[in-house]
Enzyme design. Structure first.
Site, short mmCIF file in Angstrom:
data_model
loop_
_atom_site.label_atom_id
_atom_site.label_comp_id
_atom_site.label_asym_id
_atom_site.label_seq_id
_atom_site.Cartn_x
_atom_site.Cartn_y
_atom_site.Cartn_z
N TRP A 192 25.60 54.52 -16.36
CA TRP A 192 26.00 55.46 -15.29
C TRP A 192 25.55 55.61 -13.97
CZ3 TRP A 192 23.05 59.18 -12.98
CH2 TRP A 192 23.67 60.20 -12.05
N GLU B 145 30.20 55.42 -18.39
CA GLU B 145 30.28 57.08 -18.21
C GLU B 145 30.69 57.42 -16.94
OE1 GLU B 145 26.52 58.99 -18.32
OE2 GLU B 145 27.34 61.41 -18.45
N LYS C 75 32.33 60.60 -14.04
CA LYS C 75 31.84 61.86 -13.33
C LYS C 75 32.83 62.29 -12.43
CE LYS C 75 27.72 64.17 -12.05
NZ LYS C 75 26.22 64.29 -11.93
N ASP D 15 31.00 62.73 -20.78
CA ASP D 15 30.10 63.84 -20.77
C ASP D 15 30.89 64.83 -20.62
OD1 ASP D 15 28.32 65.55 -19.54
OD2 ASP D 15 26.77 63.86 -19.34
N HIS E 256 31.30 66.52 -16.88
CA HIS E 256 31.90 65.74 -16.05
C HIS E 256 33.23 65.82 -15.62
CE1 HIS E 256 28.15 62.77 -16.21
NE2 HIS E 256 27.84 64.14 -15.84
N HIS F 274 28.47 62.26 -24.27
CA HIS F 274 27.06 62.99 -23.92
C HIS F 274 27.41 64.57 -24.01
CE1 HIS F 274 24.58 60.06 -20.99
NE2 HIS F 274 24.74 59.86 -22.41
N ASP G 15 28.23 70.81 -13.57
CA ASP G 15 27.29 69.85 -14.26
C ASP G 15 25.93 70.25 -14.37
OD1 ASP G 15 26.84 67.58 -15.80
OD2 ASP G 15 26.37 66.33 -14.04
N ASP H 245 23.94 70.94 -16.69
CA ASP H 245 23.18 70.46 -17.99
C ASP H 245 22.25 71.28 -18.35
OD1 ASP H 245 23.81 67.52 -18.22
OD2 ASP H 245 23.46 67.44 -15.87
N ASP I 171 22.66 65.35 -23.70
CA ASP I 171 22.49 64.76 -22.56
C ASP I 171 22.01 66.27 -21.69
OD1 ASP I 171 21.73 64.13 -19.88
OD2 ASP I 171 23.90 63.22 -19.51
#
Ligand code: RNT
Ligand code: ZN
Length: 418
Positions: free
Chosen positions: A184, A225, A227, A259, A262, A286, A294, A296, A326
């Site tokens: 990534w 990955e 995004k 993910d 994303h 993820h 995003d 997290d 993640d």
């Protein structure tokens, strides 16, 4: 009622809808989930000073952040003791451990810089996943790494990627477990670019060069990955969804990694999982919790998390989907963040394994959609908590909130003293 009696009663209830809860528990116990080391120190690592870059951000300043490999390992151990299920360790290249005075830049990293992590993982019976770190480094030039127009910059990061392939192969050989290596980068532009294809063509060529490093496909599983955007790179991301999916589709042995933070806010990864499984033998995830972006946040046992787990189970793809957590929250106790997130994903998987998928599928196929809706709603109130409690008992961890007392003690005795 004792927990045992509650489990026996719940087991009967699930049995009446065709679900074998003993089998569900046994299945979950053998499925590894990758635990990300970077929750413990706000994605800092040990190879640099300076801020977190690459369009990602941790917010908060809770006490007790791990500052050394020893502290990080100690904190992870504390978390691991409180989570049921099989774990894999997820490392980033910036977590290299250098012996006194020694230092190697990212393009010169070697397996030996991860030897201590191998010992740590082996002692705990864990495999290891790995990630090259294309951020938080002075060689990120104008926000670009593998897609940089500057040849020297690009070369440096390609060499980093190749070094990481060699390290991944070493990790797999040492642990006897295949290593998922995820690529990534935060490469992109804050504002409207004039050339969108140039960076992508360079990115494609760079990843191809990284993958030209020889490795055993049974040991190293490279992923790309995608995004949608990052902080400070809002207008254009080089590794977009279409780019990475197409890259993985056209490069043998390369997996797509989704993910769930994303994508655009109304897109759901639960629906993308079965779509990709129609084409790819294996995919990677993820698992995170995006709040409006995003962000997290710590994974919770919420609807979309449950739905993602259900899709993996319904597609009978537990062995085809590499699952990694993640997220990184610096505003709360970091050990608790690990534990809540890991336990939530375990709950989601167990819940999925206790869903009468055959029965529900039949209702759909027979177009009995009224009944399907009723049944899916009914299932929400099934005694899942009793199955969870039995799973935790078998894994020797607390099933209820009593694990939190342990975290509080640890905060008082260890974290607060840092
Ligand atoms: C960033 C990506 C990436 C990182 C980790 C640290 O948006 O999700 O996977 O979070 O590699
Ligand atoms: Zn990610």
């Amino acid at each position: 009622m004792t927990n045992k009696e509650r489990y026996e009663s719940a087991k009967e209830i699930y049995k009446s809808i065709g679900v074998d809860t003993d089998a569900a528990i046994a299945k979950l116990a053998e499925i590894p989930v990758s635990l990300h080391c970077w929750q413990g120190d706000d994605v800092t690592g040990f190879d640099h000073e300076g801020p977190l870059t690459g369009g990602i951000q941790t917010t908060g300043n809770y006490i007790g952040k791990a500052r050394t490999p020893e502290e990080l390992m100690q904190d992870m151990d504390e978390a691991i003791r409180l989570m049921p299920g099989k774990k894999k360790l997820n490392l980033h290249a910036c977590y290299a451990i250098f012996e006194d005075g020694e230092y190697a830049d990212r393009d010169k990293l070697e397996p030996k810089h991860f030897a201590k992590w191998v010992t740590f993982a082996k002692e705990r019976g864990m495999g290891i996943d790995f990630n090259p770190t294309f951020f938080s480094h002075e060689k990120v030039k104008d926000g670009l790494t593998l897609s940089s127009p500057d040849e020297e910059t690009r070369k440096f990061w390609i060499e980093h990627g190749k070094a990481c392939i060699r390290i991944s192969q070493y990790l797999a050989k040492e642990t006897g477990v295949p290593c998922v290596m995820n690529i990534w980068t935060g490469d992109g532009y804050k504002d409207i670019p004039a050339d969108r294809i140039g960076p992508r063509m360079r990115y494609k060529d760079s990843i191809e060069q990284i993958l030209s490093e020889s490795f055993d496909k049974n040991l190293v599983k490279p992923c790309v990955e995608s995004k949608v955007f990052g902080i400070g790179v809002e207008s254009y991301t080089v590794g977009s969804a279409e780019f990475t999916l197409s890259f993985a589709a056209t490069h043998d042995g390369c997996l797509p990694l989704m993910d769930n933070g994303h994508y655009h806010p109304t897109e759901v990864v639960s629906d993308k999982i079965p779509a990709l499984l129609c084409y790819y033998p294996e995919i990677a995830l993820h698992i995170t919790r995006p709040v409006r972006w995003d962000s997290d946040h710590v994974v919770l046992f919420d609807d979309e998390t449950k739905e993602m787990a259900k899709e993996i189970v319904r597609c009978e793809a537990l062995e085809r989907v590499h699952m990694a957590l993640d997220y990184f929250d610096a505003s709360i106790n970091r050990v608790s963040a690990w534990v809540v997130g890991f336990r939530s994903w375990q709950k989601a998987l167990l819940n999925a394994l206790c869903t009468p998928n055959e029965m529900l599928k039949k209702l759909q196929e027979e177009n009995r959609l009224t009944e399907l809706m009723m049944m899916q709603e009914e299932l929400r109130l099934y005694p899942f908590g009793d199955i969870w409690a039995e799973y935790c008992r078998q894994c020797n961890v607390a099933s209820d909130k009593s694990w939190f007392e342990e975290v509080q003690r640890y905060e008082e005795n260890v974290l607060a003293k840092r």
